[in-house]
Design an enzyme around this catalytic site. Structure first.
Site, PDB file in Angstrom:
ATOM      1  N   GLY A 296       0.826  -1.194   0.000  1.00  0.00           N
ATOM      2  CA  GLY A 296       0.000   0.000   0.000  1.00  0.00           C
ATOM      3  C   GLY A 296       0.862   1.247   0.000  1.00  0.00           C
ATOM      4  O   GLY A 296       2.059   1.201   0.292  1.00  0.00           O
TER       5      GLY A 296
ATOM      6  N   GLN B 148       3.277   9.818   1.340  1.00  0.00           N
ATOM      7  CA  GLN B 148       4.534   9.082   1.233  1.00  0.00           C
ATOM      8  C   GLN B 148       5.319   9.428  -0.026  1.00  0.00           C
ATOM      9  O   GLN B 148       6.500   9.113  -0.121  1.00  0.00           O
ATOM     10  CB  GLN B 148       4.280   7.576   1.288  1.00  0.00           C
ATOM     11  CG  GLN B 148       3.861   7.105   2.671  1.00  0.00           C
ATOM     12  CD  GLN B 148       3.683   5.614   2.696  1.00  0.00           C
ATOM     13  OE1 GLN B 148       2.634   5.108   2.302  1.00  0.00           O
ATOM     14  NE2 GLN B 148       4.720   4.916   3.122  1.00  0.00           N
TER      15      GLN B 148
ATOM     16  N   CYS C 230       6.954  -0.453   7.137  1.00  0.00           N
ATOM     17  CA  CYS C 230       6.488   0.699   6.371  1.00  0.00           C
ATOM     18  C   CYS C 230       7.573   1.135   5.400  1.00  0.00           C
ATOM     19  O   CYS C 230       8.753   1.171   5.767  1.00  0.00           O
ATOM     20  CB  CYS C 230       6.152   1.841   7.333  1.00  0.00           C
ATOM     21  SG  CYS C 230       5.562   3.334   6.524  1.00  0.00           S
ATOM     22  N   LEU C 231       7.172   1.463   4.187  1.00  0.00           N
ATOM     23  CA  LEU C 231       8.131   1.936   3.190  1.00  0.00           C
ATOM     24  C   LEU C 231       8.822   3.221   3.640  1.00  0.00           C
ATOM     25  O   LEU C 231       9.942   3.495   3.219  1.00  0.00           O
ATOM     26  CB  LEU C 231       7.423   2.177   1.850  1.00  0.00           C
ATOM     27  CG  LEU C 231       6.839   0.944   1.167  1.00  0.00           C
ATOM     28  CD1 LEU C 231       6.040   1.349  -0.065  1.00  0.00           C
ATOM     29  CD2 LEU C 231       7.928  -0.057   0.810  1.00  0.00           C
TER      30      LEU C 231
ATOM     31  N   HIS D 223      -3.451   0.906   8.080  1.00  0.00           N
ATOM     32  CA  HIS D 223      -2.101   1.469   7.970  1.00  0.00           C
ATOM     33  C   HIS D 223      -2.099   2.703   7.060  1.00  0.00           C
ATOM     34  O   HIS D 223      -1.555   3.753   7.419  1.00  0.00           O
ATOM     35  CB  HIS D 223      -1.150   0.394   7.440  1.00  0.00           C
ATOM     36  CG  HIS D 223       0.265   0.855   7.278  1.00  0.00           C
ATOM     37  ND1 HIS D 223       1.237   0.584   8.208  1.00  0.00           N
ATOM     38  CD2 HIS D 223       0.874   1.561   6.292  1.00  0.00           C
ATOM     39  CE1 HIS D 223       2.388   1.106   7.798  1.00  0.00           C
ATOM     40  NE2 HIS D 223       2.188   1.706   6.626  1.00  0.00           N
ATOM     41  N   GLU D 224      -2.697   2.583   5.875  1.00  0.00           N
ATOM     42  CA  GLU D 224      -2.670   3.693   4.915  1.00  0.00           C
ATOM     43  C   GLU D 224      -3.553   4.857   5.358  1.00  0.00           C
ATOM     44  O   GLU D 224      -3.201   6.019   5.140  1.00  0.00           O
ATOM     45  CB  GLU D 224      -3.067   3.210   3.515  1.00  0.00           C
ATOM     46  CG  GLU D 224      -2.165   2.131   2.938  1.00  0.00           C
ATOM     47  CD  GLU D 224      -0.670   2.429   2.985  1.00  0.00           C
ATOM     48  OE1 GLU D 224      -0.270   3.610   2.955  1.00  0.00           O
ATOM     49  OE2 GLU D 224       0.113   1.464   3.059  1.00  0.00           O
TER      50      GLU D 224
ATOM     51  N   HIS E 174      -1.676   6.925   7.661  1.00  0.00           N
ATOM     52  CA  HIS E 174      -0.754   7.825   6.955  1.00  0.00           C
ATOM     53  C   HIS E 174      -1.405   9.146   6.572  1.00  0.00           C
ATOM     54  O   HIS E 174      -0.801  10.208   6.747  1.00  0.00           O
ATOM     55  CB  HIS E 174      -0.208   7.170   5.677  1.00  0.00           C
ATOM     56  CG  HIS E 174       1.057   6.416   5.866  1.00  0.00           C
ATOM     57  ND1 HIS E 174       2.225   6.995   6.310  1.00  0.00           N
ATOM     58  CD2 HIS E 174       1.354   5.120   5.641  1.00  0.00           C
ATOM     59  CE1 HIS E 174       3.183   6.090   6.365  1.00  0.00           C
ATOM     60  NE2 HIS E 174       2.670   4.931   5.965  1.00  0.00           N
TER      61      HIS E 174
END
Length: 170
Positions: free
Chosen positions: A46, A51, A89-90, A132-133, A136
């Site tokens: 995702g 991000q 997480c990226l 999670h997203e 963000h």
């Protein structure tokens, strides 16, 4: 379509509450396409617009074996149960931790054509990724759910770490 670099922990855009998208137009369509390309390039499940440095309430998710989900102005309208899941997480490469997440979530938002949608996810990767997203776009990172940063586990190697060590020399 373009691949954008992923913003990392410390970048202020990751801590801002992203702005609502007033209208799904061609620029939002391009953003969604760029986000999908960027997510795939980074081997993520995702990605949220902040991000890649865009403070808008847009997320994309691609669960293996499923079609990509793009949501504009998503919000969780119902959640139930609790479980602890291994999460990374990226934007925080090289680390993971167990994080409390809901078992079931219901999310509403707009699809990439601007039509209202409702997604029900039950005890699966999609439920995990949605929470999670959406965190963000609210300026929340998974590490904020930890009691202490000591709970973070280093995973080896962190992306790009080997190259840096080699470049540094003896």
């Amino acid at each position: 379509m373009a691949v954008h670099s992923i913003r990392l922990l410390g970048d202020p855009v990751l801590r801002q509450r992203a702005k609502r998208v007033p209208q799904v137009d061609a620029s939002i369509q391009r953003l969604i396409d760029d986000m999908i390309d960027s997510m795939r390039e980074a081997s993520g499940v995702g990605l949220a617009a902040p991000q890649i440095g865009v403070s808008l309430r847009v997320i994309v998710i691609e669960v293996p074996g499923e079609e990509v989900i793009a949501l504009v102005n998503p919000e969780i309208v119902k959640r139930s149960g609790q479980r602890r899941l291994d999460e990374g997480c990226l934007s925080i490469p090289g680390y993971r931790a167990e994080v409390p997440r809901s078992v079931n979530v219901v999310v509403k938002g707009l699809d990439r054509q601007g039509r209202p949608v409702r997604i029900k996810a039950k005890d699966d990767l999609l439920a995990h990724a949605l929470e999670h997203e959406i965190d963000h776009i609210n300026g929340v990172l998974y590490i904020d759910h930890l009691e202490s940063l000591d709970e973070l586990q280093r995973i080896e190697p962190a992306p790009g770490e080997e190259e840096e060590e080699v470049a540094a020399g003896p």
